[in-house]
Design an enzyme around this catalytic site. Structure first.
Site, mmCIF file in Angstrom:
data_model
loop_
_atom_site.group_PDB
_atom_site.id
_atom_site.type_symbol
_atom_site.label_atom_id
_atom_site.label_comp_id
_atom_site.label_asym_id
_atom_site.label_seq_id
_atom_site.Cartn_x
_atom_site.Cartn_y
_atom_site.Cartn_z
ATOM 1 N N ASN A 33 -90.595 -5.087 -17.029
ATOM 2 C CA ASN A 33 -90.497 -4.788 -18.458
ATOM 3 C C ASN A 33 -90.470 -3.278 -18.698
ATOM 4 O OD1 ASN A 33 -90.487 -7.417 -19.432
ATOM 5 N ND2 ASN A 33 -92.698 -7.502 -19.727
ATOM 6 N N GLY A 49 -97.634 -3.031 -24.313
ATOM 7 C CA GLY A 49 -98.153 -2.060 -23.347
ATOM 8 C C GLY A 49 -97.106 -1.642 -22.336
ATOM 9 N N ASP A 50 -96.311 -2.607 -21.880
ATOM 10 C CA ASP A 50 -95.232 -2.293 -20.933
ATOM 11 C C ASP A 50 -94.208 -1.367 -21.588
ATOM 12 O OD1 ASP A 50 -96.480 -4.110 -19.224
ATOM 13 O OD2 ASP A 50 -95.186 -5.770 -19.857
ATOM 14 N N ALA A 51 -93.909 -1.638 -22.871
ATOM 15 C CA ALA A 51 -92.932 -0.817 -23.594
ATOM 16 C C ALA A 51 -93.430 0.609 -23.735
ATOM 17 C CB ALA A 51 -92.648 -1.418 -24.967
ATOM 18 N N GLY A 83 -92.811 2.290 -20.495
ATOM 19 C CA GLY A 83 -91.385 2.553 -20.317
ATOM 20 C C GLY A 83 -90.909 3.738 -21.125
#
Length: 309
Positions: free
Chosen positions: A31, A263-265, A268
């Site tokens: 992600n 959180g992944d975004a 990133g």
């Protein structure tokens, strides 16, 4: 969120039969990499490795990730199906049922294949979510040592409280810690880490400072940066012992569609500016932009191009 203990569960077939089902190339690390790739808008700027089965789900995931511009180099395990996560969203709430399957089977032998390690050598930044600590500690250490020896940037994420509460997983984290240049996490994970270390504080900023001061590997030439998100509360970044707080732009509740992968975004978005050599403030701003956008959409999806300026 739960793990599927007795696969195959019928939920996956039931969801697949629905007319509005969506398939998204997921997993915490993937992600984050997909978001970073999207923010950068340069095809092939990122490479992702993981393990899938030699099946339809694996093919779907590879097709989508490559369509997003990521150079995926999956290890394919013909004996185990591709891992999957069923996500059901009700209002603003989500329920996840994860069946890890092949995702648990990645081996360092795939990483060290000459054609794959050539990609490792070409890269300057490395990111691994904490969940991978349950899969291949050897791969983590291999990447961590290469990064340190070549003065590159190695990053990890605490990812979930249980990873610090289960002794073998915590041991893997602490083995990697001296090599970690940037550590991500959230306020709950920060508190859990402090508790497992016996620190008598629940102050997130103080915990971040203490983690930043943990010993570095011999040969490491930079201090450790610690980044903790706190939902709608300010994001905390510690660099060179200094605490900086970045306010989160509030979003009306009615605009929130799905908090999955927020959180992944953030990671990133942060990575997308880090690799461009931007200051921490700009990295944090990009992280918050990406997280802000993702929670207004279903799953870890994004429009054709970002409007981050």
């Amino acid at each position: 969120a739960i793990l599927a203990e007795e696969p195959p569960l019928p939920i996956y077939a039931e969801l697949a039969a629905l007319p509005n089902v969506e398939y998204i190339a997921g997993g915490a690390t993937q992600n984050a990499i997909r978001i970073a790739q999207w923010m950068l808008q340069t095809k092939g700027a990122s490479t992702y490795m993981g393990c899938v089965g030699d099946d339809e789900y694996g093919s779907k995931m590879e097709e989508q990730a490559r369509g997003d511009g990521v150079n995926v180099q999956y290890m394919k395990d013909a004996s185990t199906p591709t891992g999957k996560c069923a996500v059901v969203v009700t209002g603003h709430d989500r329920s996840l049922v994860t069946d890890l399957q092949a995702a648990n089977n990645y081996k360092v032998d795939h990483l060290t294949k000459p054609e794959n390690f050539a990609l490792v050598e070409k890269a300057k930044f490395y990111y691994i979510a904490g969940f991978f600590m349950t899969v291949s500690p050897e791969s983590i250490v291999t990447i961590a040592k290469h990064s340190c020896e070549n003065n590159k940037t190695f990053m990890m994420n605490l990812s979930a409280p249980f990873l610090m509460e289960v002794p073998p997983f915590k041991a893997t984290l602490m083995q990697a810690m001296p090599y970690i240049d940037i550590l991500f996490g959230n306020e709950t994970e920060a508190a859990t880490f402090a508790k497992t270390e016996g620190w008598e504080t629940t102050d997130v900023a103080e915990i971040a400072v203490k983690i930043s001061q943990l010993p570095r590997a011999e040969g490491s030439s930079k201090g450790r940066v610690v980044v903790f998100t706190q939902g709608t509360e300010p994001t905390i970044v510690v660099c060179d012992g200094k605490v900086t707080k970045f306010d989160v732009t509030p979003l009306p509740k009615e605009k929130i569609v799905d908090t999955n992968a927020a959180g992944d975004a953030f990671v990133g978005g942060y990575l997308s500016q880090l690799v461009l050599g931007k200051e921490i403030s700009e990295c944090a701003r990009a992280g918050m932009y990406a997280a802000h956008l993702i929670i207004q959409r279903s799953g870890c999806t994004f429009p054709e191009k970002p409007d981050f300026k």
